[in-house]
Design a protein around this motif. Structure first.
Motif, PDB file in Angstrom:
ATOM      1  N   VAL A  92       0.854  -1.186   0.000  1.00 56.47           N
ATOM      2  CA  VAL A  92       0.000   0.000   0.000  1.00 56.47           C
ATOM      3  C   VAL A  92       0.886   1.231   0.000  1.00 56.47           C
ATOM      4  N   ILE A  93       0.382   2.297  -0.625  1.00 55.21           N
ATOM      5  CA  ILE A  93       1.093   3.566  -0.671  1.00 55.21           C
ATOM      6  C   ILE A  93       0.117   4.671  -0.286  1.00 55.21           C
ATOM      7  N   SER A  94       0.624   5.627   0.465  1.00 53.24           N
ATOM      8  CA  SER A  94      -0.225   6.714   0.939  1.00 53.24           C
ATOM      9  C   SER A  94      -0.584   7.678  -0.190  1.00 53.24           C
ATOM     10  N   GLN A  95      -1.459   8.622   0.113  1.00 49.65           N
ATOM     11  CA  GLN A  95      -1.965   9.543  -0.899  1.00 49.65           C
ATOM     12  C   GLN A  95      -0.847  10.329  -1.587  1.00 49.65           C
ATOM     13  N   THR A  96       0.136  10.759  -0.827  1.00 54.95           N
ATOM     14  CA  THR A  96       1.232  11.537  -1.401  1.00 54.95           C
ATOM     15  C   THR A  96       2.410  10.673  -1.835  1.00 54.95           C
ATOM     16  N   GLY A  97       2.363   9.418  -1.489  1.00 51.22           N
ATOM     17  CA  GLY A  97       3.482   8.534  -1.805  1.00 51.22           C
ATOM     18  C   GLY A  97       4.565   8.535  -0.754  1.00 51.22           C
ATOM     19  N   GLY A  98       4.344   9.269   0.334  1.00 49.47           N
ATOM     20  CA  GLY A  98       5.375   9.371   1.350  1.00 49.47           C
ATOM     21  C   GLY A  98       5.508   8.166   2.261  1.00 49.47           C
ATOM     22  N   SER A  99       4.478   7.334   2.293  1.00 52.23           N
ATOM     23  CA  SER A  99       4.508   6.142   3.146  1.00 52.23           C
ATOM     24  C   SER A  99       4.136   4.908   2.340  1.00 52.23           C
ATOM     25  N   THR A 100       4.836   3.832   2.626  1.00 51.46           N
ATOM     26  CA  THR A 100       4.540   2.550   1.985  1.00 51.46           C
ATOM     27  C   THR A 100       4.640   1.439   3.032  1.00 51.46           C
ATOM     28  N   THR A 101       3.884   0.385   2.796  1.00 49.93           N
ATOM     29  CA  THR A 101       3.933  -0.804   3.638  1.00 49.93           C
ATOM     30  C   THR A 101       3.850  -2.028   2.746  1.00 49.93           C
ATOM     31  N   TYR A 102       4.610  -3.051   3.099  1.00 51.45           N
ATOM     32  CA  TYR A 102       4.661  -4.261   2.285  1.00 51.45           C
ATOM     33  C   TYR A 102       4.359  -5.494   3.127  1.00 51.45           C
ATOM     34  N   ALA A 103       3.813  -6.496   2.468  1.00 55.32           N
ATOM     35  CA  ALA A 103       3.701  -7.802   3.099  1.00 55.32           C
ATOM     36  C   ALA A 103       5.108  -8.365   3.269  1.00 55.32           C
ATOM     37  N   ASP A 104       5.318  -9.129   4.318  1.00 53.06           N
ATOM     38  CA  ASP A 104       6.649  -9.699   4.569  1.00 53.06           C
ATOM     39  C   ASP A 104       7.116 -10.557   3.394  1.00 53.06           C
ATOM     40  N   SER A 105       6.186 -11.203   2.733  1.00 54.71           N
ATOM     41  CA  SER A 105       6.535 -12.126   1.658  1.00 54.71           C
ATOM     42  C   SER A 105       7.117 -11.430   0.429  1.00 54.71           C
ATOM     43  N   VAL A 106       6.900 -10.124   0.298  1.00 61.57           N
ATOM     44  CA  VAL A 106       7.390  -9.408  -0.887  1.00 61.57           C
ATOM     45  C   VAL A 106       8.399  -8.316  -0.537  1.00 61.57           C
ATOM     46  N   LYS A 107       8.607  -8.100   0.735  1.00 59.09           N
ATOM     47  CA  LYS A 107       9.505  -7.023   1.168  1.00 59.09           C
ATOM     48  C   LYS A 107      10.899  -7.239   0.597  1.00 59.09           C
TER      49      LYS A 107
END
Length: 121
Positions: free
Chosen positions: A50-65
């Motif tokens: 997932v990526i935030s509205q401005t692109g400043g934050s992202t989060t990944y599933a452990d399996s793809v990090k």
């Protein structure tokens, strides 16, 4: 209302790369966090990134990090998923979604139809 159309899926060998795109219609794209989810046959839908509205934050599933990178271009109403070092277990139908910044699919309001990614061993 937001309509989402994914592209970029296909067949690739293990270790290869693909770049998925998700083009959004409407003028409110930048007001939504954008997520990627995937679903393999016989399995539940799973969070990818997932990526935030401005692109400043992202989060990944452990399996793809460390292998996948999510990005967005608000001027083009497009979110991307760069997938490197692909593995057979990455094989799934990948969908993008617009909604809240979350790994829970229930928090997303709009979904694309999905694009198939198949990784051969």
């Amino acid at each position: 209302q937001v309509q989402l159309v994914e592209s970029g899926g296909g067949l690739v060998q293990a270790g290869g790369s693909l770049r998925l795109s998700c083009k959004a219609s409407g003028r409110t794209f930048s007001s939504y966090a954008m997520g990627w989810f995937r679903q393999a046959p016989g399995k539940e839908r799973a969070f990818v990134a997932v990526i935030s509205q401005t692109g400043g934050s992202t989060t990944y599933a452990d399996s793809v990090k460390g292998r996948f990178t999510i990005s967005r271009d608000n001027a083009k109403n497009t979110v991307y998923l760069q997938m490197n070092s692909l593995k057979p277990e990455d094989t799934a139908n990948y969908s993008c979604a617009a909604g809240q910044y979350s790994s829970r699919w229930l928090t997303y309001d709009y979904w694309g139809q999905g694009t198939q990614v198949t990784v051969s061993s």
